[in-house]
Write a protein that holds these residues in place. Structure first.
Motif, PDB file in Angstrom:
ATOM      1  N   THR A 210      92.472  52.013  23.531  1.00  0.00           N
ATOM      2  CA  THR A 210      92.735  52.833  24.713  1.00  0.00           C
ATOM      3  C   THR A 210      91.721  52.525  25.801  1.00  0.00           C
ATOM      4  N   HIS A 211      92.231  52.300  27.017  1.00  0.00           N
ATOM      5  CA  HIS A 211      91.374  52.110  28.193  1.00  0.00           C
ATOM      6  C   HIS A 211      91.142  53.463  28.863  1.00  0.00           C
ATOM      7  N   TRP A 212      89.877  53.762  29.140  1.00  0.00           N
ATOM      8  CA  TRP A 212      89.504  55.039  29.751  1.00  0.00           C
ATOM      9  C   TRP A 212      88.892  54.809  31.134  1.00  0.00           C
ATOM     10  N   ALA A 213      89.236  55.706  32.050  1.00  0.00           N
ATOM     11  CA  ALA A 213      88.585  55.774  33.362  1.00  0.00           C
ATOM     12  C   ALA A 213      87.877  57.124  33.404  1.00  0.00           C
ATOM     13  N   GLY A 214      86.592  57.114  33.060  1.00  0.00           N
ATOM     14  CA  GLY A 214      85.877  58.376  32.900  1.00  0.00           C
ATOM     15  C   GLY A 214      86.449  59.135  31.722  1.00  0.00           C
ATOM     16  N   ASP A 215      86.937  60.367  31.961  1.00  0.00           N
ATOM     17  CA  ASP A 215      87.515  61.152  30.868  1.00  0.00           C
ATOM     18  C   ASP A 215      89.039  61.087  30.861  1.00  0.00           C
ATOM     19  N   ARG A 216      89.607  60.091  31.536  1.00  0.00           N
ATOM     20  CA  ARG A 216      91.062  59.956  31.637  1.00  0.00           C
ATOM     21  C   ARG A 216      91.544  58.696  30.931  1.00  0.00           C
ATOM     22  N   PRO A 217      92.398  58.821  29.917  1.00  0.00           N
ATOM     23  CA  PRO A 217      92.993  57.627  29.300  1.00  0.00           C
ATOM     24  C   PRO A 217      94.121  57.110  30.182  1.00  0.00           C
ATOM     25  N   VAL A 218      94.087  55.827  30.526  1.00  0.00           N
ATOM     26  CA  VAL A 218      95.089  55.288  31.455  1.00  0.00           C
ATOM     27  C   VAL A 218      96.021  54.266  30.814  1.00  0.00           C
ATOM     28  N   GLU A 219      95.672  53.781  29.645  1.00  0.00           N
ATOM     29  CA  GLU A 219      96.540  52.837  28.932  1.00  0.00           C
ATOM     30  C   GLU A 219      96.175  52.888  27.463  1.00  0.00           C
ATOM     31  N   THR A 220      97.168  52.751  26.589  1.00  0.00           N
ATOM     32  CA  THR A 220      96.890  52.683  25.155  1.00  0.00           C
ATOM     33  C   THR A 220      97.806  51.641  24.526  1.00  0.00           C
ATOM     34  N   SER A 221      97.302  50.949  23.527  1.00  0.00           N
ATOM     35  CA  SER A 221      98.046  49.859  22.895  1.00  0.00           C
ATOM     36  C   SER A 221      97.939  49.934  21.380  1.00  0.00           C
ATOM     37  N   ASP A 222      98.979  49.427  20.720  1.00  0.00           N
ATOM     38  CA  ASP A 222      98.950  49.189  19.277  1.00  0.00           C
ATOM     39  C   ASP A 222      98.979  47.684  19.074  1.00  0.00           C
ATOM     40  N   ILE A 223      97.924  47.159  18.458  1.00  0.00           N
ATOM     41  CA  ILE A 223      97.771  45.720  18.249  1.00  0.00           C
ATOM     42  C   ILE A 223      97.897  45.451  16.755  1.00  0.00           C
ATOM     43  N   VAL A 224      98.795  44.571  16.383  1.00  0.00           N
ATOM     44  CA  VAL A 224      99.061  44.275  14.969  1.00  0.00           C
ATOM     45  C   VAL A 224      98.690  42.826  14.684  1.00  0.00           C
ATOM     46  N   ILE A 225      97.752  42.642  13.736  1.00  0.00           N
ATOM     47  CA  ILE A 225      97.189  41.326  13.441  1.00  0.00           C
ATOM     48  C   ILE A 225      97.328  41.045  11.940  1.00  0.00           C
ATOM     49  N   PRO A 226      97.828  39.878  11.537  1.00  0.00           N
ATOM     50  CA  PRO A 226      97.911  39.554  10.105  1.00  0.00           C
ATOM     51  C   PRO A 226      96.526  39.556   9.461  1.00  0.00           C
ATOM     52  N   GLY A 227      96.387  40.296   8.370  1.00  0.00           N
ATOM     53  CA  GLY A 227      95.079  40.446   7.737  1.00  0.00           C
ATOM     54  C   GLY A 227      94.579  39.209   7.024  1.00  0.00           C
ATOM     55  N   ASP A 228      95.446  38.198   6.839  1.00  0.00           N
ATOM     56  CA  ASP A 228      95.017  36.992   6.132  1.00  0.00           C
ATOM     57  C   ASP A 228      94.714  35.834   7.081  1.00  0.00           C
ATOM     58  N   ARG A 229      94.662  36.113   8.400  1.00  0.00           N
ATOM     59  CA  ARG A 229      94.423  35.023   9.350  1.00  0.00           C
ATOM     60  C   ARG A 229      93.183  35.238  10.212  1.00  0.00           C
ATOM     61  N   PHE A 230      92.767  36.488  10.372  1.00  0.00           N
ATOM     62  CA  PHE A 230      91.686  36.780  11.306  1.00  0.00           C
ATOM     63  C   PHE A 230      90.680  37.771  10.726  1.00  0.00           C
ATOM     64  N   ARG A 231      89.467  37.681  11.235  1.00  0.00           N
ATOM     65  CA  ARG A 231      88.456  38.719  11.027  1.00  0.00           C
ATOM     66  C   ARG A 231      88.074  39.237  12.398  1.00  0.00           C
ATOM     67  N   ILE A 232      87.998  40.549  12.533  1.00  0.00           N
ATOM     68  CA  ILE A 232      87.700  41.159  13.828  1.00  0.00           C
ATOM     69  C   ILE A 232      86.198  41.304  13.988  1.00  0.00           C
ATOM     70  N   MET A 233      85.680  40.821  15.118  1.00  0.00           N
ATOM     71  CA  MET A 233      84.246  40.825  15.396  1.00  0.00           C
ATOM     72  C   MET A 233      83.940  41.786  16.527  1.00  0.00           C
ATOM     73  N   TYR A 234      82.895  42.594  16.336  1.00  0.00           N
ATOM     74  CA  TYR A 234      82.455  43.536  17.364  1.00  0.00           C
ATOM     75  C   TYR A 234      80.976  43.326  17.662  1.00  0.00           C
ATOM     76  N   SER A 235      80.600  43.598  18.886  1.00  0.00           N
ATOM     77  CA  SER A 235      79.196  43.547  19.299  1.00  0.00           C
ATOM     78  C   SER A 235      78.743  44.937  19.665  1.00  0.00           C
ATOM     79  N   MET A 236      77.562  45.328  19.219  1.00  0.00           N
ATOM     80  CA  MET A 236      77.024  46.651  19.498  1.00  0.00           C
ATOM     81  C   MET A 236      75.639  46.514  20.111  1.00  0.00           C
ATOM     82  N   PRO A 237      75.556  46.449  21.435  1.00  0.00           N
ATOM     83  CA  PRO A 237      74.242  46.315  22.090  1.00  0.00           C
ATOM     84  C   PRO A 237      73.322  47.459  21.727  1.00  0.00           C
ATOM     85  N   VAL A 238      72.072  47.143  21.507  1.00  0.00           N
ATOM     86  CA  VAL A 238      71.046  48.173  21.180  1.00  0.00           C
ATOM     87  C   VAL A 238      70.040  48.210  22.308  1.00  0.00           C
TER      88      VAL A 238
END
Length: 238
Positions: A210-238
């Motif tokens: 979901t994309h947010w503009a402040g406290d307002r959600p303006v778009e939401t998506s359902d993304i479907v990815i085959p579990g045997d082809r990809f690994r999802i990577m996230y970055s968490m700045p500290v």
């Protein structure tokens, strides 16, 4: 094993162990039903059921007229979720940076929000939204399905207008401040299995974004990815 356990489980557990420890490597043939009945002293029904269970777990694949084989273990490609957020298709941009050519098709249609999307976008359940379906491919093979929902006033209607959502919202005077993703695994639906050409027993990664503009959600998506082809990577700045 307890005597109350179904006979076929003895076959399943032994073959599963051989696959997991490498005794049966990827591509190795699996004994036929007749061979299983002799080796494990079980009936043909038990042997058939054991093969069905192993296929449903994604451990073996059947080939018409040839029998069953140990399924190849694919190398999982990384999907970097924080990169290319200003691109119309972040997945395509990410994979193209890894040397893969990606194409996609899309079409939009008006749709009623319904309970789940209404909750995510904080609109009435009967509100009419723009629903856009995407399918991404690489070398002709489907990679990802996306279904996006947004207000009718923000939707893109031509390829020229289909720039990044961040840029498109900015053109409407709306600044995206946050993108929130929730990830879970689930059994794919029959239409998803067909669209993504998935093997039996493989789950999908379902990303609710979901994309947010402040406290307002303006778009939401359902993304479907085959579990045997990809690994999802996230970055968490500290």
């Amino acid at each position: 094993m307890a005597t109350s356990d179904p006979v076929y489980l003895r076959v399943v557990e032994d073959i599963r162990r051989q696959i997991n420890d490498g005794t049966l490597p990827p591509g190795a043939p699996i004994p036929s039903r007749a061979q299983l009945t002799r080796k494990y002293q079980v009936g043909e029904t038990a042997a058939r059921h054991a093969l069905r269970v192993l296929a449903s777990e994604g451990l073996i694949v059947g080939r018409v007229g040839s029998g069953h084989y140990v399924r190849e273990r694919p190398i999982l490609a990384p999907l970097h979720r924080w990169r290319f957020l200003d691109h119309p298709a972040p997945l395509a941009a990410d994979l193209q940076s890894q040397g893969r050519r990606v194409t996609w098709d899309w079409h939009s249609e008006p749709a009623e929000a319904g309970p789940d999307i209404a909750r995510r976008l904080r609109v009435d359940e009967t509100a009419t939204l723009t629903r856009t379906h995407y399918i991404f491919r690489s070398d002709g093979k489907p990679l990802q399905l996306v279904t996006s929902y947004e207000s009718l006033e923000f939707a893109a209607h031509t390829e020229e207008e289909r720039r990044s959502l961040v840029a498109r919202m900015y053109a409407h005077g709306i600044k995206i401040t946050e993108i929130v993703e929730s990830v879970h695994t689930r059994v794919p639906r029959p239409a998803e299995i067909d669209a993504l050409q998935m093997a039996a027993g493989v789950h999908v990664l379902h990303v609710e974004r979901t994309h947010w503009a402040g406290d307002r959600p303006v778009e939401t998506s359902d993304i479907v990815i085959p579990g045997d082809r990809f690994r999802i990577m996230y970055s968490m700045p500290v």
